[in-house]
Design an enzyme around this catalytic site. Structure first.
Site, mmCIF file in Angstrom:
data_model
loop_
_atom_site.group_PDB
_atom_site.id
_atom_site.type_symbol
_atom_site.label_atom_id
_atom_site.label_comp_id
_atom_site.label_asym_id
_atom_site.label_seq_id
_atom_site.Cartn_x
_atom_site.Cartn_y
_atom_site.Cartn_z
ATOM 1 N N LYS A 1 -54.271 10.444 -19.256
ATOM 2 C CA LYS A 1 -54.658 9.095 -19.658
ATOM 3 C C LYS A 1 -53.502 8.123 -19.503
ATOM 4 C CE LYS A 1 -57.569 10.918 -23.332
ATOM 5 N NZ LYS A 1 -57.907 11.051 -24.731
ATOM 6 N N LYS B 1 -44.133 14.352 -25.290
ATOM 7 C CA LYS B 1 -44.581 13.029 -25.746
ATOM 8 C C LYS B 1 -43.451 12.227 -26.387
ATOM 9 C CE LYS B 1 -49.542 13.461 -26.376
ATOM 10 N NZ LYS B 1 -50.650 13.269 -27.315
ATOM 11 N N LYS C 1 -50.172 16.927 -14.359
ATOM 12 C CA LYS C 1 -51.493 16.957 -14.986
ATOM 13 C C LYS C 1 -52.173 15.587 -14.894
ATOM 14 C CE LYS C 1 -51.793 17.018 -19.447
ATOM 15 N NZ LYS C 1 -51.607 17.320 -20.875
#
Ligand code: TYM
Length: 349
Positions: free
Chosen positions: A213, A118, A210
Site C-alpha cells: 500500500k 516499518k 512486496k
C-alpha cells in the site's frame, strides 16, 4: 468450554487495498466461509499505529474503514452469515491486549521484522503502538479463540508470536484455568492459513519487493478500486525479462517478475502454476500479458464496480459494521469474563 473451529482475520483500513491483499487474504476469507464460522475485522486500531500524517486523520479513517468493508462484501463475504465489523467497536481487543502485554516478553517483540521495516532508521520516533502491534493482533485472534487465521506470508511471524502468547498464558495460569472449569488449554493455538499461488504478491515494478500500500509508485500495484483500463495498462507496463515463459516451475526460480505474474494468473484463475505454464510455456510475455490483463479485468472489475456502489451507501455499510460489532461483542464478552476470572480480576457478573 470446549474449543470449536473459528476463523478470524483482519485488514487495516490504510487506503489502497491491492491485489496482494485480495489474493493473499480476502480470496481465502471468501472460501473459508463455506466451511467455518468467520469473523472478519477492519482493524482501525492497528491503522493508527503509524503517524497521523500517514493514516490520514478521522475523515480518511472513516472512508477507508468503509472501503475495506465494501471490499469484503463485494468479494463475496456474506455479512448476514459471517461477522464483519471494525475493531474499535469491541473494547475487548484493547483490554485483552493489556493482559497479553504482561504475558509477552520484550525479547519476543524485539525480533519482529515488520516493526524493524516499518520503524526504519528512526526507531526512537516510532509509536509505542507500532511496537505493540503484534500483541494487539494476538488479542484480535484469541479474543474469539479462533483456530484458523487466513493471511499472506508476511504475517507468519506475527502468527507465531500469537501462538507463543497463547501458550505462555495457558502455562502461566494453568491452575486457575483448571479451577475455573475449562478443559486443558483455554486459548487454542491458532493455525495460519497461508494458501494459494499468491501468498506473497510482488510489486509489478520490481519482482523482489512486496506489493504494498505504501509504495510511492501506483504502477507497482493493482488497487481493488482500479477500473478496467487502469488494470490492463498496469499489467502491460509490468516489468518482465526478455526470455519467453518456461514450461516448468523450475524455470521461474531465478526470474522473480515472471514468477510473480504467473503466480497472479494462477491465483486469479484458481489453477495450479504448473498447468498455467503448460498452457503458456514458450510464449512471449506480450501474449501472456494480454491474457493476464483480460483475466484480471474479468475477475477484478466487477469487484471495483460493486465497491463503488456500496461505498455510495455509507448508511448500509455502517449498519453492517454495527450489527457485526454487536455479534462480535457477544463472543468477546464471554472470553473477557473468563479471562477476568482466570486472572483474579473481580467483576460484575
Ligand atoms: P494488512 O492490512 O497489512 O494486510 C491484509 C492482508 O493482506 C495480506 N497481504 C499480502 N498477501 C500477499 N501478498 C502481498 N503483497 C500482501 N500484502 C498484504 C496480509 O498478509 C494480510 O493477511 N497485521 C495484519 C492485520 C491484522 C490481522 C489481525 C490479520 C490485524 N489483526 C489478526 C490476521 C489476524 C496486516 O498486515 O494487515
Amino acid at each position: 468450554m470446549a474449543i470449536t473451529e473459528r476463523v478470524f482475520s483482519g485488514v487495516q483500513p490504510t487506503g489502497n487495498l491491492h491485489l496482494g491483499n485480495y489474493l493473499g487474504a480476502i480470496v481465502n476469507f471468501v472460501k473459508l466461509q463455506e466451511t467455518h464460522n468467520c469473523v472478519y475485522c477492519v482493524v482501525d486500531m492497528h491503522a493508527i499505529t503509524v503517524p497521523v500524517t500517514v493514516w490520514g486523520g478521522p475523515d480518511e479513517l472513516r472512508r477507508n474503514t468503509r472501503e475495506v468493508t465494501a471490499a469484503f462484501i463485494a468479494s463475496g463475504i456474506d455479512p448476514a452469515k459471517q461477522i464483519i465489523f471494525n475493531q474499535s467497536q469491541v473494547s475487548g481487543h484493547a483490554e485483552l491486549a493489556w493482559v497479553f502485554n504482561c504475558v509477552a516478553r520484550l525479547g519476543w517483540l524485539n525480533r519482529m521484522t515488520q516493526f524493524k521495516e516499518k520503524a526504519g532508521k528512526d526507531r526512537e520516533n516510532a509509536s509505542v503502538g507500532l511496537y505493540d502491534y503484534p500483541v494487539l493482533m494476538a488479542s484480535d485472534i484469541l479474543l474469539y479463540r479462533a483456530t484458523h487465521v487466513p493471511v499472506g506470508e508476511d504475517q507468519k511471524q506475527h502468527l507465531e508470536l500469537c501462538r507463543d502468547i497463547a501458550q505462555k498464558f495457558n502455562n502461566d495460569f494453568s491452575a486457575s484455568i483448571a479451577a475455573q472449569g475449562h478443559d486443558g488449554n483455554y486459548f487454542p493455538m491458532p493455525e495460519p492459513v497461508i494458501t494459494g499461488a499468491a501468498t506473497r504478491v510482488m510489486s509489478l515494478r520490481d519482482g523482489t519487493k512486496k506489493m504494498s500500500k505504501s509504495d510511492a509508485s501506483d504502477n507497482s500495484r493493482i488497487n481493488l478500486t482500479d477500473d478496467a483500463d487502469t488494470i490492463a495498462q498496469k499489467i502491460r507496463r509490468a516489468k518482465t525479462d526478455p526470455e519467453p515463459l518456461p514450461s516448468e516451475e523450475d524455470g521461474l526460480k531465478t526470474r522473480p517478475e515472471a514468477d510473480n505474474l504467473v503466480g497472479i494468473y494462477s491465483a486469479l484463475a484458481d489453477r495450479p502454476k504448473s498447468e498455467v505454464l503448460r498452457e503458456f510455456g514458450g510464449a512471449q510475455f506480450s501474449g501472456f500479458k494480454t491474457s493476464l490483463a483480460d483475466l484480471a479485468v474479468e475477475k477484478l472489475a466487477p469487484i471495483a464496480a460493486e465497491m463503488k456502489r456500496l461505498t455510495g451507501d455509507p448508511g448500509y455499510i455502517d449498519q453492517v459494521l454495527t450489527d457485526g460489532g454487536d455479534r462480535a461483542r457477544a463472543i468477546a464478552n464471554e472470553t473477557m469474563n473468563a479471562v477476568r476470572d482466570i486472572m483474579g480480576f473481580i467483576h460484575k457478573r
